[in-house]
Design a protein around this motif. Structure first.
Motif, PDB file in Angstrom:
ATOM      1  N   PRO A 238       7.079 -36.183  53.364  1.00 13.36           N
ATOM      2  CA  PRO A 238       7.981 -35.165  53.876  1.00 13.36           C
ATOM      3  C   PRO A 238       8.767 -36.685  54.149  1.00 13.36           C
ATOM      4  O   PRO A 238       8.928 -36.717  55.183  1.00 13.36           O
ATOM      5  N   ILE A 239       9.531 -36.366  53.598  1.00 14.97           N
ATOM      6  CA  ILE A 239      11.646 -37.880  53.287  1.00 14.97           C
ATOM      7  C   ILE A 239      12.091 -37.311  53.110  1.00 14.97           C
ATOM      8  O   ILE A 239      12.186 -36.552  51.416  1.00 14.97           O
ATOM      9  N   ASN A 240      13.564 -37.439  53.539  1.00  6.19           N
ATOM     10  CA  ASN A 240      14.568 -36.948  53.133  1.00  6.19           C
ATOM     11  C   ASN A 240      15.904 -37.342  52.800  1.00  6.19           C
ATOM     12  O   ASN A 240      15.958 -39.121  53.307  1.00  6.19           O
ATOM     13  N   ALA A 241      17.589 -37.474  53.103  1.00  7.50           N
ATOM     14  CA  ALA A 241      18.501 -38.364  53.302  1.00  7.50           C
ATOM     15  C   ALA A 241      18.089 -39.023  54.534  1.00  7.50           C
ATOM     16  O   ALA A 241      18.829 -39.905  54.403  1.00  7.50           O
TER      17      ALA A 241
ATOM     18  N   GLN B 264      16.372 -45.798  53.687  1.00  6.60           N
ATOM     19  CA  GLN B 264      15.742 -47.191  54.178  1.00  6.60           C
ATOM     20  C   GLN B 264      17.431 -47.680  53.834  1.00  6.60           C
ATOM     21  O   GLN B 264      17.148 -49.199  54.473  1.00  6.60           O
ATOM     22  N   ALA B 265      17.318 -48.202  52.346  1.00  5.50           N
ATOM     23  CA  ALA B 265      18.167 -49.014  51.515  1.00  5.50           C
ATOM     24  C   ALA B 265      18.688 -48.086  50.313  1.00  5.50           C
ATOM     25  O   ALA B 265      17.928 -47.901  49.689  1.00  5.50           O
ATOM     26  N   ILE B 266      19.719 -48.441  49.844  1.00  7.76           N
ATOM     27  CA  ILE B 266      20.837 -47.623  48.437  1.00  7.76           C
ATOM     28  C   ILE B 266      21.237 -48.588  48.287  1.00  7.76           C
ATOM     29  O   ILE B 266      22.566 -49.398  49.455  1.00  7.76           O
ATOM     30  N   GLU B 267      21.524 -48.735  47.374  1.00  3.71           N
ATOM     31  CA  GLU B 267      22.273 -49.828  46.550  1.00  3.71           C
ATOM     32  C   GLU B 267      22.899 -49.057  44.703  1.00  3.71           C
ATOM     33  O   GLU B 267      21.614 -48.689  44.442  1.00  3.71           O
TER      34      GLU B 267
ATOM     35  N   LEU C 199      13.019 -44.824  50.423  1.00  7.24           N
ATOM     36  CA  LEU C 199      12.719 -43.382  51.665  1.00  7.24           C
ATOM     37  C   LEU C 199      11.893 -44.147  51.970  1.00  7.24           C
ATOM     38  O   LEU C 199      10.868 -44.226  51.562  1.00  7.24           O
ATOM     39  N   ASN C 200      11.860 -44.634  53.718  1.00  6.29           N
ATOM     40  CA  ASN C 200      10.740 -44.492  54.973  1.00  6.29           C
ATOM     41  C   ASN C 200      10.372 -43.630  55.753  1.00  6.29           C
ATOM     42  O   ASN C 200      11.812 -43.409  56.739  1.00  6.29           O
ATOM     43  N   ARG C 201       9.925 -43.108  56.054  1.00  2.00           N
ATOM     44  CA  ARG C 201       9.641 -42.332  57.579  1.00  2.00           C
ATOM     45  C   ARG C 201       8.000 -43.218  58.167  1.00  2.00           C
ATOM     46  O   ARG C 201       7.350 -43.188  57.491  1.00  2.00           O
ATOM     47  N   ASN C 202       8.477 -43.600  59.280  1.00  6.04           N
ATOM     48  CA  ASN C 202       7.407 -43.287  60.118  1.00  6.04           C
ATOM     49  C   ASN C 202       7.256 -42.853  61.557  1.00  6.04           C
ATOM     50  O   ASN C 202       7.007 -42.389  62.059  1.00  6.04           O
ATOM     51  N   GLY C 203       5.367 -42.598  61.078  1.00 10.42           N
ATOM     52  CA  GLY C 203       5.087 -41.535  62.271  1.00 10.42           C
ATOM     53  C   GLY C 203       5.042 -40.448  61.707  1.00 10.42           C
ATOM     54  O   GLY C 203       5.723 -39.943  60.166  1.00 10.42           O
ATOM     55  N   GLY C 204       4.609 -38.843  62.136  1.00 11.86           N
ATOM     56  CA  GLY C 204       5.050 -37.658  62.633  1.00 11.86           C
ATOM     57  C   GLY C 204       3.958 -36.969  62.226  1.00 11.86           C
ATOM     58  O   GLY C 204       2.701 -37.182  61.846  1.00 11.86           O
ATOM     59  N   SER C 205       3.933 -36.034  63.593  1.00 12.39           N
ATOM     60  CA  SER C 205       2.258 -35.714  63.925  1.00 12.39           C
ATOM     61  C   SER C 205       2.773 -34.790  63.147  1.00 12.39           C
ATOM     62  O   SER C 205       3.715 -33.296  63.124  1.00 12.39           O
TER      63      SER C 205
END
Length: 217
Positions: free
Chosen positions: A101-104, A108-111, A81-87
């Motif tokens: 603060p990350i969700n579905a 970014q990748a799932i296997e 799970l990856n999130r870029n930025g967020g004010s």
């Protein structure tokens, strides 16, 4: 001469029989009834030995008379799970845990069919095993002074370890980040929640990168 012809004929017969065996007729393939994990688990009146295909986990399951067991699940798998930025998305309060603060929407990748994101910073695993839990967090406006921080993981709402813990002292508002990894034995159905603590006195910090991953070893 007749023996040679018979030999050639036999070889050709075996060749075509083998070639035909390698071509599957889709009309003859067995199709299991499919359903979501919840639908299968809520099925009533099933007899031991019946099978179904779990469309959520992408595995075939067999009913043992009590529970539905995966017939074959991958021995390896991972989720990132990856999130870029967020004010202002990093809420802070002294010695208080907050969900990462990350969700579905940030997958970014799932296997491997072993993971389901079930909430903010929360992932459910589908198989017993040894797992590596990793996370990283960074901000662009860490406040001046000495600030305590923690990256932690909870299993079924119980704290199981710190991925990273310490304090940072800055002479001015600046970029800051931390990361860490722990290894833990998990059971099928366990919920892993990634959380953080930043003692920034209630300030809302800007995130640069927010990342969490789980890998079955």
């Amino acid at each position: 001469m007749k023996e040679r012809s018979l030999y050639i004929t036999t070889c050709l017969f075996l060749f075509f029989a083998f070639a035909k065996a390698q071509t599957l007729n889709p009309q003859l393939l067995l199709k299991l009834n499919d359903g979501t994990t919840a639908e299968i688990n809520n099925t009533t009146g099933a007899e031991a030995g019946v099978m179904a295909y779990d469309s959520d986990l992408k595995v075939a399951k067999i009913y043992d008379g009590t529970t539905w067991q995966a017939m074959s699940t991958p021995s390896r798998g991972s989720i990132i799970l990856n999130r870029n930025g967020g004010s202002g998305i990093l809420t802070t309060a002294n010695n208080t845990y907050f969900d990462m603060p990350i969700n579905a929407s940030h997958i970014q990748a799932i296997e491997g069919g072993l993971f389901t994101v079930i909430g903010t910073g929360e992932v459910e695993v589908a198989q017993d095993g040894l797992y590596a839990l990793s996370a990283s967090l960074s901000t662009s406006n860490m406040p001046v002074g000495n600030t305590k921080y923690i990256l932690a993981a909870r299993r079924n709402d119980s704290l199981i370890g710190y991925l990273s813990r310490g304090s940072v002292t800055l002479t001015g508002t600046d970029y800051w980040g931390t990361s860490g990894t722990i290894t833990y034995a998990l059971n099928a159905g366990d919920r892993i929640n990634f959380q953080y603590v930043i003692n920034a006195g209630g300030s809302s910090l800007n995130a640069v990168f927010t990342n969490a991953s789980i890998t079955k070893l």
